[in-house]
Write an enzyme that holds these catalytic residues in place. Sequence first.
Site, PDB file in Angstrom:
ATOM      1  N   TYR A 101      48.327  50.936  39.311  1.00  0.00           N
ATOM      2  CA  TYR A 101      46.799  50.523  39.027  1.00  0.00           C
ATOM      3  C   TYR A 101      46.742  49.114  39.555  1.00  0.00           C
ATOM      4  O   TYR A 101      45.588  48.789  39.810  1.00  0.00           O
ATOM      5  CB  TYR A 101      46.601  50.682  37.693  1.00  0.00           C
ATOM      6  N   ALA A 102      47.597  48.497  40.129  1.00  0.00           N
ATOM      7  CA  ALA A 102      47.273  47.088  40.584  1.00  0.00           C
ATOM      8  C   ALA A 102      48.253  46.902  41.462  1.00  0.00           C
ATOM      9  O   ALA A 102      49.513  47.208  41.867  1.00  0.00           O
ATOM     10  CB  ALA A 102      47.186  45.930  39.351  1.00  0.00           C
ATOM     11  N   SER A 108      46.706  41.882  47.235  1.00  0.00           N
ATOM     12  CA  SER A 108      45.322  42.479  46.927  1.00  0.00           C
ATOM     13  C   SER A 108      44.420  42.134  47.570  1.00  0.00           C
ATOM     14  O   SER A 108      44.351  40.718  47.902  1.00  0.00           O
ATOM     15  CB  SER A 108      45.005  42.394  45.419  1.00  0.00           C
ATOM     16  N   HIS A 110      41.481  41.326  46.681  1.00  0.00           N
ATOM     17  CA  HIS A 110      40.912  40.495  45.851  1.00  0.00           C
ATOM     18  C   HIS A 110      41.382  38.863  45.832  1.00  0.00           C
ATOM     19  O   HIS A 110      40.699  38.200  45.624  1.00  0.00           O
ATOM     20  CB  HIS A 110      40.927  40.804  44.341  1.00  0.00           C
ATOM     21  N   ASP A 117      34.500  44.226  43.064  1.00  0.00           N
ATOM     22  CA  ASP A 117      34.170  45.644  42.374  1.00  0.00           C
ATOM     23  C   ASP A 117      32.973  45.562  41.784  1.00  0.00           C
ATOM     24  O   ASP A 117      32.737  44.425  41.132  1.00  0.00           O
ATOM     25  CB  ASP A 117      35.428  45.745  41.347  1.00  0.00           C
ATOM     26  N   GLU A 160      38.422  54.622  45.048  1.00  0.00           N
ATOM     27  CA  GLU A 160      37.825  53.350  44.300  1.00  0.00           C
ATOM     28  C   GLU A 160      36.404  53.374  44.539  1.00  0.00           C
ATOM     29  O   GLU A 160      36.164  52.565  45.462  1.00  0.00           O
ATOM     30  CB  GLU A 160      38.524  52.222  44.373  1.00  0.00           C
ATOM     31  N   HIS A 163      35.030  49.517  44.798  1.00  0.00           N
ATOM     32  CA  HIS A 163      35.552  48.435  45.619  1.00  0.00           C
ATOM     33  C   HIS A 163      35.019  48.318  46.919  1.00  0.00           C
ATOM     34  O   HIS A 163      35.171  49.100  47.997  1.00  0.00           O
ATOM     35  CB  HIS A 163      37.298  48.624  45.590  1.00  0.00           C
TER      36      HIS A 163
HETATM   37 ZN   LIG Z   1      38.758  45.968  43.646  1.00  0.00          ZN
END
Ligand SMILES: [Zn+2]
Length: 241
Positions: A101-102, A108, A110, A117, A160, A163
Site C-alpha cells: 500500500y505504500a 513515491s 509524493h 491525493d 487510485e 492521486h
Molecule cells: Zn497519492
Amino acid sequence: MNIDVTRDQVHRGDLLLVNKDNPVPEGGAETEAVNLYRHKELLDGFGLLDSSIMLSPDLAEKFSTMVDAAAGEGVKHFIVSSGYRDETKQDELYRQMGADYAMPAGYSEHNLGLSLDVGSTLGEMSDAPEGKWLTENAWKYGFTLRYPANKTAVTGILFEPWHFRYVGLPHSAIMADHDFVLEEYLAYLKAQQKASVTVDGKTYEIFYFPVAEDTTLHVPAKGSYDISGNNTDGVIVTVRL
Ligand SMILES: [Zn+2]
C-alpha cells in the site's frame, strides 16, 4: 535554436518519472513545500483532511485554478488528503501500511512534490462528482490521473482515483488524447523524438533528446521554451511557436 543543457537537467522538471524503478533524484524534490494548514491563504476552493499536509504554493495555486473551474460547474466538495511528503514521513507510512500500500521512501511521487491525493466530502472518489469531474477535466489544467484502472499493468500500482500528478500543458493534453500514463508518454516521446500539438489556440513542438553529458542541443524550432528531464536518460524541450 541552440540550448545548453547539463547532465543534471535529466533529473529536474515537471516530467520526471518516479516509480519503483526510478527514485526521486537527489536535489530533484520539491523544496518550496509549506504546511497548508498554516498557510490558509492557499486554501482556495478546497479543504484539508488534517493539519500536516504540505504542498508548494505554486502547486496549490494550480490546484485551486482547477477546483475553481469545477466549482463553476457545481462540483465543489474537494479535500486534499496528502501532498508533498518528505522521506521521513514516507518511511513512517511505508512501515505502517506495508509494501502493498505504500512505496519506500524516495520512490513515491509524493516525495517529488508534484502530486496530491484528492478526496470528496461526498464519498469515495470513484463515485463522487469530484472524482468524475477531475478524471474528465484535470488534463485541461496540466494534471493527470496517475494510476488509472486500465493501466495497472503499466504503472504497477492499483487504481487510485484520488492521486493526481502535475505534468503541465501541453503534455497533459497529449496524454489525455492518447490515453497515456506518464510511463507511456515518455516512451512515446522517446520513440517519436518529436510531437506537435495545439491547445487553446497555442501550438507547441515537443522534442526528446538523449543527454549523457553536458551538451548543446540543436532544437529545430524557435520560440519560448520549457525543459524537463525524464529522470532516466534525456530531456524534453517544449517550444511554444
Ligand atoms: Zn497519492
